[in-house]
Design an enzyme around this catalytic site. Sequence first.
Site, PDB file in Angstrom:
ATOM      1  N   GLY A 157       7.114  -0.415  -0.298  1.00  0.00           N
ATOM      2  CA  GLY A 157       6.481  -1.616   0.217  1.00  0.00           C
ATOM      3  C   GLY A 157       5.366  -2.078  -0.691  1.00  0.00           C
ATOM      4  N   CYS A 159       6.681 -39.831   2.397  1.00  0.00           N
ATOM      5  CA  CYS A 159       7.994 -39.176   2.499  1.00  0.00           C
ATOM      6  C   CYS A 159       8.187 -38.516   3.867  1.00  0.00           C
ATOM      7  CB  CYS A 159       8.138 -38.099   1.423  1.00  0.00           C
ATOM      8  SG  CYS A 159       7.683 -38.621  -0.226  1.00  0.00           S
ATOM      9  N   CYS A 209      11.486  -0.102  -3.158  1.00  0.00           N
ATOM     10  CA  CYS A 209      12.028   1.151  -3.637  1.00  0.00           C
ATOM     11  C   CYS A 209      13.039   1.669  -2.642  1.00  0.00           C
ATOM     12  CB  CYS A 209      10.923   2.199  -3.802  1.00  0.00           C
ATOM     13  SG  CYS A 209       9.385   1.569  -4.432  1.00  0.00           S
ATOM     14  N   LYS A 217       3.670 -25.758  -1.705  1.00  0.00           N
ATOM     15  CA  LYS A 217       3.304 -24.950  -0.533  1.00  0.00           C
ATOM     16  C   LYS A 217       3.875 -23.537  -0.671  1.00  0.00           C
ATOM     17  CE  LYS A 217       7.054 -27.238   2.006  1.00  0.00           C
ATOM     18  NZ  LYS A 217       7.465 -27.864   3.280  1.00  0.00           N
ATOM     19  N   PHE A 256      10.883   0.893  -7.834  1.00  0.00           N
ATOM     20  CA  PHE A 256      11.157  -0.366  -8.524  1.00  0.00           C
ATOM     21  C   PHE A 256       9.796  -0.984  -8.786  1.00  0.00           C
ATOM     22  CE2 PHE A 256      14.750  -3.644  -8.794  1.00  0.00           C
ATOM     23  CZ  PHE A 256      14.115  -4.355  -9.772  1.00  0.00           C
ATOM     24  N   CYS A 287      11.192 -44.533  -7.320  1.00  0.00           N
ATOM     25  CA  CYS A 287      10.108 -44.150  -6.404  1.00  0.00           C
ATOM     26  C   CYS A 287       8.826 -44.887  -6.783  1.00  0.00           C
ATOM     27  CB  CYS A 287       9.884 -42.642  -6.476  1.00  0.00           C
ATOM     28  SG  CYS A 287       8.405 -42.058  -5.628  1.00  0.00           S
ATOM     29  N   CYS A 302      10.168 -44.339   3.728  1.00  0.00           N
ATOM     30  CA  CYS A 302      10.073 -44.678   2.307  1.00  0.00           C
ATOM     31  C   CYS A 302      10.530 -46.115   2.073  1.00  0.00           C
ATOM     32  CB  CYS A 302      10.931 -43.713   1.486  1.00  0.00           C
ATOM     33  SG  CYS A 302      11.006 -44.122  -0.266  1.00  0.00           S
ATOM     34  N   GLN A 305       7.711 -22.587  -3.338  1.00  0.00           N
ATOM     35  CA  GLN A 305       7.662 -23.993  -3.748  1.00  0.00           C
ATOM     36  C   GLN A 305       6.248 -24.320  -4.195  1.00  0.00           C
ATOM     37  OE1 GLN A 305       9.302 -26.580  -0.787  1.00  0.00           O
ATOM     38  NE2 GLN A 305       8.365 -28.414  -1.616  1.00  0.00           N
ATOM     39  N   GLU A 318      17.929 -27.368  -0.846  1.00  0.00           N
ATOM     40  CA  GLU A 318      18.490 -26.436   0.122  1.00  0.00           C
ATOM     41  C   GLU A 318      19.324 -27.080   1.228  1.00  0.00           C
ATOM     42  OE1 GLU A 318      15.923 -24.560   3.033  1.00  0.00           O
ATOM     43  OE2 GLU A 318      14.231 -25.733   2.353  1.00  0.00           O
TER      44      GLU A 318
END
Length: 1530
Positions: free
Chosen positions: A256, A1159, A27, A988, A235, A1153, A1164, A985, A919
């Site tokens: 918060g 990995c 907020c 994890k 918000f 694969c 690999c 993700q 990324e």
Amino acid sequence: MQVSRHFTYRLGHFIGFPSLTDERDACGVGFVAEINKHPSHDILQNALKALNCMEHRGGCSADRESGDGAGITTMIPWDIIMPSHRDIDSDQRLSRAVAMVFLRYEHLEYIKSIFNWILNEYNLSVVTWREVPVNSDILGENSLKNEPFVAQCIVSSNFPEHVDFEKVLYIARRKIEAVVSDTTPDIYKNFYICSFSSTTIVYKGMLRSEALSSYYLDLMNPLYITSFALYHRRFSTNTMPKWSLAQPMRFMAHNGEINTLLGNLNWTKSREPLFQQGSWSNYSSSLNQITNLAYSDSANLDAILELLVQSGKSPEESLMILIPEAYSNQPALELCPEIVDFYEYYNNLQEPWDGPALVVFSDGKTVGATLDRNGLRPARYIITTDGFIFLSSETGIFDFEDCKVLTKGRLGPGQMLSVDLVNSMVVDNFSIKKKISQRFPYKKWLQDNQLKIKPQPYYESFDSDLVYIARLHNAFGYSNEDVELVIEHMASSAKEPTFCMGDDIPLAILSDKPHLLYDYFKQRFAQVTNPAIDPLRESLVMSLVTHLGPKGNFLEPTQQMAKSIQIRSPIINENELSLISNGPFQVSSVNTFFKIDESTSSFDDQIDLICKNCAEYIQSGSQLIILTDRIDNLDSNYTFIPPLLIVGALHHYLIKVKLRHKVSIVVETGQCWNTHHFACLIGYGASAICPYLAFLTVRQWWQNPKTQKFMSNGKLSKITVHESQYNYRSAIEKGLLKILSKMGICLISSYHGAQIFEILGLGNDIVDRSFLNTTSRLGGMDANEFFRHSISMYNSAFVSELPKKLPNLGYVQYRPGAEYHVNNPEMSKTLHKAVRNTDQSLYDQYKLLLENRVPTNLRDLLILSSNKDAISISDVEPVEMILERFCTGGMSLGALSRETHETLAVAMNRIGGKSNSGEGGEDSIRFTKIIDIDDLGISSNFSHLKGLKNNDIASSAIKQIASGRFGVTPEYLVNAKQLEIKIAQGAKPGEGGQLPGKKVSPYIATLRNCKPGVTLISPPPHHDIYSIEDLAQLIFDLHQINPKAQISVKLVASVGIGTIAAGVAKGNADVIQISGHDGGTGASPLSSIKHAGVPWELGLTEVHKTLVENSLRDRVILRVDGGLRTGRDIVLSAIMGAEEFGFGTIAMIATGCVMARICHTNNCPVGVATQRQDLRNRYPGIPADLVNFFIFIAQEVREVLAELGYKSLKDIIGLSSLLTCDYGQVTKTKNLNLDILLSDSNRAKMINFHANVHSNGKVLDDSLLNDSTFVNAIDNQLNFIHSLEIKNTDRCVGARISGVIAKKYGREKFSGNLQINFSGVAGQSFGAFISNGMYLNLTGEANDYVGKGMNGGEIIISPPPENKMNAADYVIIGNTCLYGATGGYLFVNGQAGERFAVRNSASQTVIEGVGDHACEYMTGGLVIVLGKSGRNIGAGMTGGLAYFLDEIGDLESKVNSEIVKIQKIITKEAEDQLLRMIELYEIKTKSIKARYILDNWQIYLPMFRQIVPPSEDSTSLTDPKYSSYASLTN
């Protein structure tokens, strides 16, 4: 104006950065106050204007008119409320109060009668009722539908002076609320008292900021006067918007989210018997249910704050108790040990309400603000010479003359600022806390009463009876993998085991294999509304310190309450348990083994017996209960209660019988060995755990001849038996911190009892008995079924001859005959053959392998059924339209080889789908068509790829923006069709990660702006995504630089994701991706792969339903990913609400694969997930393989649609009536219930689907881009100079211009000079993503994220001339500035907030002060700080250099030395670099401090310190050995 002495000293003698020296939800929030003057209407107008300037920090409903909430708290405007009594004196007014009430008009008379009745009981009388004048015409549809009747009840009293009028009003209000709650739902659900006070009043509603004063006509009345105003713009995220949930609350406004809410509520309930003692003893009935599960986190925090204040504590002291700062190892507190003692005392009595929080507060006598321990909300303040104090989430929202500025600052982590309205004083952080902490002799109380148990030696003894140990292992449910992959790994390495490629085994409730109780619990995690934390790089805010013993009534502190046992960690060894057992507290030990016979059908009777016995022990004086399953001899006629089951049951039983506060629960168990087990036990009430069998297992491993041999030949590190057990405990503790941090929790005391899990597969009887109020949406095993499975597992210990090894159940690694893995060799081989040979029959065989498997996912229990006739497949939409809905998952170049990454992209572009960059950035050579293909399908530019065709494109349509910001440049951003913000993700969630140095090849390093061979850290997203409004800002930023790209937000399924998604939709995202818990990954802690997140079926259904119900579904595209492998999966996910479909692991399998699951090792065998060239040369995949796979999938989708009688996927989206359930294959229970997946989402409301790109509307950049002269300068690379005004609502200025340049010229090819001079206050993200040739000069100040992602050019920020003399003392830019910068210069004549230059990789900057976490995760560039700094400098810094001016010699204590070292300037090259940059800075900014340093260079040079990461260690700038000159230190 009077200011506290310490504060006054600061203003005259700058002794450090404000956040470090003196001051210490989603907020917009703040306050304005004026002292030494009479109340005025101007204060109110200032607050309303500030509220309007923060509209962008709030959210709106689907009608785009109904706000999530806005409100204001002020003095009571008596001249409006009782104009006929205007002449009464102030004493009479003090005996009057006003209740601001929401209700239904038809209930008004009934509510009046309740008020009269209750108020009369407390000697209060109603003077009159007033209908609050409102203008309902301005309300949006949703607000109007829920609009209450707003009334004010004016009451009076004739109490003598010594009676606390506010306290009586509090009790009366609570009694009224209790009486109303016993009426009909229609009455109590629409009844709410906003405020009831003699000093303050709250006006609020489900409104936008600008609508507040238009709706409440009182607010525009010039007779409305006040000395202060709190304001808040909401918000909504964790609860959907309602009038009553708008803020401010009664005492505070909160920006918060409280992450520990359920635990806080449980512990508050357990303390209610204590609260009813002492001064509250006459009102005990009114102190039941102080907090409430039905309230928002903010409302509950306000409720407990209100109790503390009404108990005689100031708001400041109360918030120090509830939201303590991170006081351990805090250099700024070294001179104030009494403050540390205060925190230590209350640490035992009140668990922190943990989470990001900026709280502004007022009780009418003071007004102030405090910030959470991490500083995860912005809070800027200004104090003027004429007595105005402004504090807000943003700067630039108040009007004042620059010449009247006394100081500009900000609250740092854990800091507080207060305005004493009675004595007309501004009180700084230290003055507040020193005064409060000196009220009682906390240090003496602690010294006399607290026992600190230091770590004790570990056992050395070995049990020679290996057969008996094996029986114990079997009885308590250990498998071979648990011992060898988990316990032994931790004992040898002191780390949790790492694994990869996700979780592909059946959910515990669907498996026909035995599972422990823990396996039915999934850890929750932070995303969007609150950030996860990095427990390694930000360990200074984390703590596992635990207190044992009874809890006292901290409303009335005494010496006796300091009595406790303090342990450094909840994990204890046998010797520590012995010390605790023989400590100062009376102990009762309870064995959880009990005798069973044929009539025993569940654990329930024994649980009840233990609970009742424990209650009796407590009544008899026991203060510690030790639950133990240690036994001398196993006996098949006895069994034990699983520790998690009995801990949860006892915890909740003791809360119920009001005894929980009198005791701590300690667990001694054999059934606890991995981090998830410990987290569950602590989360459900255990204070300490002794895993005796795990320690015994470690000792057994250590003394094994095989282990000793490995140690002697160097295959294992040589360690002692003590060190092996220490390693094991250390690994568990690190893992616990990671579990806490992924939820954004810092302290184990806040996690204790917080129940931050979701249950998958346990029946309501078990949940209600042991895990009350934990989310459990599927039902599952009841107590009898669970008992049978537990006994079956236990009895495996009593077979006549135990096998030599423990059973290997294959839960982690595939093993023939063990647990089923979806990604098994047979499936992979069949798919390889199918796609390589374009063989439909082989694909059908692959499909049958998946359809005929054991139930693994929830969707495997769903049956497709339609009441429509089947249609011809020729009537179904073509394959091409279905292919457009397919995407590949976000897999970075770095985790994947270049061959794999580019093959995926080429294939997806061929079919019109979308690949995802992950990324790691992307090479610009991939942004254009490949047109140099030879007859063999080889391109000279892409010689490493096979099977190419002319006009192939290797560009990823989706380009990811993750927390690492690797390779995120303007050129990268403008060459995307979609920009994905990675929040979490699936494998994890709530965690970051890292790319090992061995995977950072020279090519990868070039893309990521770093050095080859250096490990790259990806932090969890807590930099510019630490709240919903910050996510909305990042969405705005990305729309700004690339207005043609859709913005997607990647979330992971978890309970509550629906309301998070609603917030994301309101934040202007175009796509929301829901990932399941079973997603793949290159590397992740094994416990995260196995125990975090829930199936996407639950997440997708919840998101779709929530968006439909709130008319937000047409704002976004929903995408799902996680284990999709067949056309049937696509159809099922579409029925549950998905429009697009992501493929990760299976797309990699289709291109070669072999699921070696190594990995993370860079080895690999087929070149898919490695950077080793020799292995990459083996890569077998070509784009056609993946194209074939998706064509197979799309064709199968068409076949299923034809059978169901539908022509397109669009026709079945959200059509849950096509689903039924078949539980026939579930072997563990008859009580599973998937109705939640079948709930009808009212498809009639889904008329339109989102297809376009949301717009930012008109922005400041447009005024320049609409100027033909400016456009001509870009087109012809000319010089251009322009000046204009800027305000805080002008956000992300410069990014759109940069996008135009990057699209036209690429990276670093623009040679023009665009000089834009701004004056005023810039909004968030000023100069974000700017390119070469852009020069932004701001005279004024700026908010958060200045220079975020800047790639070139220059940003100069200087204060107005009137403030130039004190520029070094002023905070003029916000938090997280220069985040992810990849080039350019930033010069700031003033100070910055927290997290300055995080992940800077190439930018160069000079600034005059920074907050905590400066240079965190930096990989390159140069940072020079000419002033004071915060803590944790250089955490995770692997590249670049930093120079800090250390004028008072305390810098070393603030540097995180895990990676970097700190040294003096020891080479001439370093001195020249530093001197040249400061000279340039002084020329650019005319900084007085820089000029003074340059004029006294020989005095200041020895005060500078250089921060050096290992990658910069052997250069002429850091090491005299490489210098061309003699060492400066000689």
